[in-house]
Write an enzyme that holds these catalytic residues in place. Sequence first.
Site, PDB file in Angstrom:
ATOM      1  N   TYR A 196      -3.027  -5.511  15.530  1.00 48.34           N
ATOM      2  CA  TYR A 196      -3.008  -4.752  14.283  1.00 48.34           C
ATOM      3  C   TYR A 196      -2.569  -3.329  14.632  1.00 48.34           C
ATOM      4  O   TYR A 196      -3.350  -2.527  15.152  1.00 48.34           O
ATOM      5  CB  TYR A 196      -4.385  -4.771  13.618  1.00 48.34           C
ATOM      6  CG  TYR A 196      -4.538  -5.889  12.607  1.00 48.34           C
ATOM      7  CD1 TYR A 196      -3.930  -7.123  12.815  1.00 48.34           C
ATOM      8  CD2 TYR A 196      -5.272  -5.726  11.445  1.00 48.34           C
ATOM      9  CE1 TYR A 196      -4.049  -8.151  11.900  1.00 48.34           C
ATOM     10  CE2 TYR A 196      -5.399  -6.745  10.514  1.00 48.34           C
ATOM     11  CZ  TYR A 196      -4.784  -7.958  10.749  1.00 48.34           C
ATOM     12  OH  TYR A 196      -4.895  -8.973   9.827  1.00 48.34           O
ATOM     13  N   HIS A 237      -6.733 -10.411  -3.260  1.00 55.81           N
ATOM     14  CA  HIS A 237      -5.791  -9.295  -3.100  1.00 55.81           C
ATOM     15  C   HIS A 237      -4.743  -9.318  -4.218  1.00 55.81           C
ATOM     16  O   HIS A 237      -3.561  -9.073  -3.979  1.00 55.81           O
ATOM     17  CB  HIS A 237      -5.099  -9.365  -1.738  1.00 55.81           C
ATOM     18  CG  HIS A 237      -5.978  -8.966  -0.588  1.00 55.81           C
ATOM     19  ND1 HIS A 237      -6.127  -7.659  -0.181  1.00 55.81           N
ATOM     20  CD2 HIS A 237      -6.762  -9.711   0.237  1.00 55.81           C
ATOM     21  CE1 HIS A 237      -6.958  -7.614   0.859  1.00 55.81           C
ATOM     22  NE2 HIS A 237      -7.366  -8.845   1.117  1.00 55.81           N
ATOM     23  N   ARG A 292       0.839  -1.207   0.000  1.00 55.86           N
ATOM     24  CA  ARG A 292       0.000   0.000   0.000  1.00 55.86           C
ATOM     25  C   ARG A 292       0.872   1.255   0.000  1.00 55.86           C
ATOM     26  O   ARG A 292       0.640   2.184  -0.755  1.00 55.86           O
ATOM     27  CB  ARG A 292      -0.916   0.001   1.223  1.00 55.86           C
ATOM     28  CG  ARG A 292      -2.242  -0.728   1.090  1.00 55.86           C
ATOM     29  CD  ARG A 292      -2.108  -2.197   0.725  1.00 55.86           C
ATOM     30  NE  ARG A 292      -3.378  -2.895   0.755  1.00 55.86           N
ATOM     31  CZ  ARG A 292      -3.718  -3.764   1.702  1.00 55.86           C
ATOM     32  NH1 ARG A 292      -2.887  -4.036   2.702  1.00 55.86           N
ATOM     33  NH2 ARG A 292      -4.889  -4.385   1.642  1.00 55.86           N
ATOM     34  N   ASP A 345      -6.259 -14.648   2.228  1.00 53.72           N
ATOM     35  CA  ASP A 345      -7.333 -14.013   2.996  1.00 53.72           C
ATOM     36  C   ASP A 345      -8.270 -13.216   2.100  1.00 53.72           C
ATOM     37  O   ASP A 345      -7.903 -12.787   1.009  1.00 53.72           O
ATOM     38  CB  ASP A 345      -6.738 -13.087   4.058  1.00 53.72           C
ATOM     39  CG  ASP A 345      -5.906 -11.969   3.443  1.00 53.72           C
ATOM     40  OD1 ASP A 345      -5.072 -12.280   2.573  1.00 53.72           O
ATOM     41  OD2 ASP A 345      -6.088 -10.795   3.817  1.00 53.72           O
ATOM     42  N   GLU A 346      -9.474 -13.019   2.590  1.00 50.78           N
ATOM     43  CA  GLU A 346     -10.453 -12.087   2.026  1.00 50.78           C
ATOM     44  C   GLU A 346     -10.596 -12.212   0.509  1.00 50.78           C
ATOM     45  O   GLU A 346     -10.672 -11.219  -0.204  1.00 50.78           O
ATOM     46  CB  GLU A 346     -10.074 -10.645   2.394  1.00 50.78           C
ATOM     47  CG  GLU A 346     -10.068 -10.380   3.885  1.00 50.78           C
ATOM     48  CD  GLU A 346      -9.665  -8.962   4.239  1.00 50.78           C
ATOM     49  OE1 GLU A 346     -10.197  -8.423   5.219  1.00 50.78           O
ATOM     50  OE2 GLU A 346      -8.812  -8.384   3.530  1.00 50.78           O
ATOM     51  N   TRP A 366      -5.721 -14.067  12.362  1.00 46.62           N
ATOM     52  CA  TRP A 366      -5.680 -12.601  12.393  1.00 46.62           C
ATOM     53  C   TRP A 366      -6.943 -11.933  12.931  1.00 46.62           C
ATOM     54  O   TRP A 366      -6.874 -10.824  13.461  1.00 46.62           O
ATOM     55  CB  TRP A 366      -5.358 -12.048  11.007  1.00 46.62           C
ATOM     56  CG  TRP A 366      -6.413 -12.240   9.950  1.00 46.62           C
ATOM     57  CD1 TRP A 366      -6.552 -13.296   9.111  1.00 46.62           C
ATOM     58  CD2 TRP A 366      -7.454 -11.322   9.598  1.00 46.62           C
ATOM     59  NE1 TRP A 366      -7.612 -13.113   8.261  1.00 46.62           N
ATOM     60  CE2 TRP A 366      -8.182 -11.904   8.530  1.00 46.62           C
ATOM     61  CE3 TRP A 366      -7.845 -10.069  10.071  1.00 46.62           C
ATOM     62  CZ2 TRP A 366      -9.279 -11.276   7.946  1.00 46.62           C
ATOM     63  CZ3 TRP A 366      -8.939  -9.444   9.483  1.00 46.62           C
ATOM     64  CH2 TRP A 366      -9.640 -10.041   8.432  1.00 46.62           C
ATOM     65  N   ASP A 426      -0.228  -6.711  -3.225  1.00 50.79           N
ATOM     66  CA  ASP A 426      -1.645  -6.568  -2.889  1.00 50.79           C
ATOM     67  C   ASP A 426      -2.309  -5.876  -4.073  1.00 50.79           C
ATOM     68  O   ASP A 426      -1.676  -5.632  -5.102  1.00 50.79           O
ATOM     69  CB  ASP A 426      -1.840  -5.782  -1.589  1.00 50.79           C
ATOM     70  CG  ASP A 426      -3.085  -6.240  -0.832  1.00 50.79           C
ATOM     71  OD1 ASP A 426      -4.197  -6.076  -1.367  1.00 50.79           O
ATOM     72  OD2 ASP A 426      -2.944  -6.771   0.289  1.00 50.79           O
ATOM     73  N   GLU A 458      -1.891   1.352   4.806  1.00 52.87           N
ATOM     74  CA  GLU A 458      -2.778   2.366   4.229  1.00 52.87           C
ATOM     75  C   GLU A 458      -2.626   3.713   4.940  1.00 52.87           C
ATOM     76  O   GLU A 458      -2.733   4.767   4.320  1.00 52.87           O
ATOM     77  CB  GLU A 458      -4.245   1.925   4.338  1.00 52.87           C
ATOM     78  CG  GLU A 458      -4.626   0.760   3.445  1.00 52.87           C
ATOM     79  CD  GLU A 458      -4.613  -0.551   4.201  1.00 52.87           C
ATOM     80  OE1 GLU A 458      -5.469  -1.404   3.929  1.00 52.87           O
ATOM     81  OE2 GLU A 458      -3.734  -0.725   5.076  1.00 52.87           O
ATOM     82  N   TRP A 476      -0.465  -2.733   8.659  1.00 54.86           N
ATOM     83  CA  TRP A 476      -0.972  -2.477   7.308  1.00 54.86           C
ATOM     84  C   TRP A 476      -0.773  -0.995   7.015  1.00 54.86           C
ATOM     85  O   TRP A 476      -1.096  -0.140   7.834  1.00 54.86           O
ATOM     86  CB  TRP A 476      -2.441  -2.882   7.207  1.00 54.86           C
ATOM     87  CG  TRP A 476      -2.646  -4.332   7.518  1.00 54.86           C
ATOM     88  CD1 TRP A 476      -3.111  -4.867   8.680  1.00 54.86           C
ATOM     89  CD2 TRP A 476      -2.337  -5.438   6.664  1.00 54.86           C
ATOM     90  NE1 TRP A 476      -3.122  -6.236   8.602  1.00 54.86           N
ATOM     91  CE2 TRP A 476      -2.655  -6.617   7.378  1.00 54.86           C
ATOM     92  CE3 TRP A 476      -1.830  -5.551   5.371  1.00 54.86           C
ATOM     93  CZ2 TRP A 476      -2.476  -7.887   6.833  1.00 54.86           C
ATOM     94  CZ3 TRP A 476      -1.652  -6.812   4.829  1.00 54.86           C
ATOM     95  CH2 TRP A 476      -1.979  -7.960   5.553  1.00 54.86           C
TER      96      TRP A 476
END
Length: 761
Positions: free
Chosen positions: A425, A262, A171, A325-326, A399, A200, A477, A475
């Site tokens: 996190y 991702h 990111r 993930d996700e 996580w 990502d 961002e 992370w």
Amino acid sequence: MKRYFVYLFFYSFISCHLSGEDKVYNSGIHIIPEPLQLEVRQGVFPISNSTTLSLENGDWEKEASVLMNKLEEASGYKLSFSDSSSNNCIRLKTNGNLEEEGYEIEVDDKQILLSAATEKGMFYAIQTLFQLLPAEIESAKPLKMGLSVPAVKIADHPRFSYRGVMIDVSRHFFTVEELKKQISVMAMLKLNRLHLHLTDNQGWRIAIDKYPQLVECSAVQETYNEELYGPCYYTKEDIKELVAYAGRHHIEVIPEIEFPGHSLSALVPFPELSCSGGPFKSEQVFGYEENVFCVGNDSVFTFMENVLTEIAELFPARYLHIGGDECVKRYWQTCPRCQALAKRMNLHPTPEHSVEEQLQSYAIKRMERFISGTLGKRMIGWEEILEGGLPEDATVMSWKGTECGAKAAATGHDVVMASMADGLYLCAAQGADEVEPAAMGGQSCLKDVYEFEPLPKELAPEKRKHVIGTQACLWSEWTPSGELLEYMLYPRTVALAETAWTTPEKKNWDDFLRRLENMQVRLDLKGINYHIPLPEGELTTNKVFTGDSVILEFKNSRSLPMVYTVDGTTPNMYAPSLPERLVLHQPCTLKVCTKTANGKLSPIRTINIEKQTPIPAIQNTCNGQIHLQLANGLFKDHSDYTKAVYEKDTIINSFAVYNKDKFDFKTPGLACYSGEIEVPETGIYTFKSNADELWIAGKLLIYNPTSSRFYEKKTQIALEKGLHSFALLFSNRLKEGFASCWYPIDFQYLPPSGGEWIKSN
């Protein structure tokens, strides 16, 4: 650079007044993480130019050079080698009975004995020895003080074998030098895994020889703010340099290549690997992405195998992180290739898993066979890799919380606990949203990380061996710079180190805070921009009073002392201490900050203290309508807003009529909503909004041109009961990766008598 010179001046100043031995933060024993066994004895061992070094029954040259170089840099002393019978000697000795990362230290007035079975153990013994010396040992300049080590006996080894930190370099990108800086701190704290999130949706950050298009297309991102981000990526030489540096600090660098979700950065140059076929654009947009790898396309697996082959050659780490993930599976539901694969495999929905979840399980298992069978690595992935079943050798990174990790450990999988729910996190705010930089929703304070227990109570004793460690995740961002990265990492990473190394019965929060004072000086000397809790309690940008005085009450998350000024000057370490209740009788500019035990100050909060007479109400009838004006173009700040030429002018009945769903950040513009609100009583109101500007009764209350995710500013104003004008400016654009149109456009206010926040029409 400016901050560095502030640090330099600060430490030069206090060094003129106190010797290292006299400084409060150097008193006592202050080792982090706390050793398993520590016995403090009488006496000290003085280090001098005549101190010698003895390497006994072991090949300790590399470790000895670490010790010798640090002592020479800090003191100018050049240690020479001697035999083991010498006094005034530091001895490095092999003890094969110790654990792989274990060590022992014994200090008296004649010698220092460091014992270990492995290079790792001896390296950690030396790190502990450095922490027995004054914090100034971390200075890059020679010290003007004597060096002595207190007489102690230490026997130590870690609770967990995996003690990690994840840094997302996709990111926002961080250079090799910025990562090296973190590695040096991690080594001091005996952390041993650096997990790099290399790919990502927002960026592919590592060169792959077979696919040069990956960095050509996806190492640079469109920001929709008249500029590009990048190109930013690591060459293979960069990675070799980083891995070698980490290796010298006994830290394993674990690469992560996201699969199957991702994955937009891989699909930008290779859209044929998706279900939809693209085209796709490389964007610095932090949000939800539905396009993922097509698991029904064999070319996807060929691509991943080629990429991972090159990755495995660069990273000697035991683990290779696959992400997992996700993964949004919407396209798989209608993709002919994915559905054909499901049919060939005779997949059907079960009470536990959909067909698409079973497809993900197939993809993960296929990659695991390649990683373990061909590359000789062990696959690790986020907890979603458990969906549909997983090979026994795969390691799970839990996580969301610890529940999934407990289930995985109970079935025989090794687990690393990286629980977002328990504060690990580190992109979460370290205090109130109103005073901290924009961050992920929720909070993670230092004590949350320190008190985290990686072993779930419900896990059977015989299965606890499968919880191999814990990891904090950053992370990026919300961290566009190395300085902000460090602000979010420290001191929470210091707390993580003790959680990962030290047994629960040896941990003590109050004593940790005492030892942290010394560690923070070491971080300062390494140029680390760590977090100091900001003053909270009063969370508005101003404080309004209408009578003779106003009372302010502040607090911070670690109950540290605070200092302040009321004349607009910047507080320093000698500024007046903030009382529990600050009573002010005149308007002023209040500046307040938190002070650590060694005199370091937090960022300063500026609060305007204003005496106001309630603004008279408008003599009009409120019709509840809103005047909406729209302008096209990119508007970044107030100077841009004033130049807006509105091209659409209309009346709406409420904010809901024309709200976030009407905007697309790729077509930027400015919206001005104006009208009247009717307030129920006379007094001091608090308004909040994440809008770019909010004007009430002709006064600018809120101005927020930067990222406003989870960051509603609050401001006070005195109003008479009745009608008052408002104007809200909304700039539709991408702000630091987050689209402003993802969040509701409105404002709220709290009446003088309190109660519930009242939402705008």
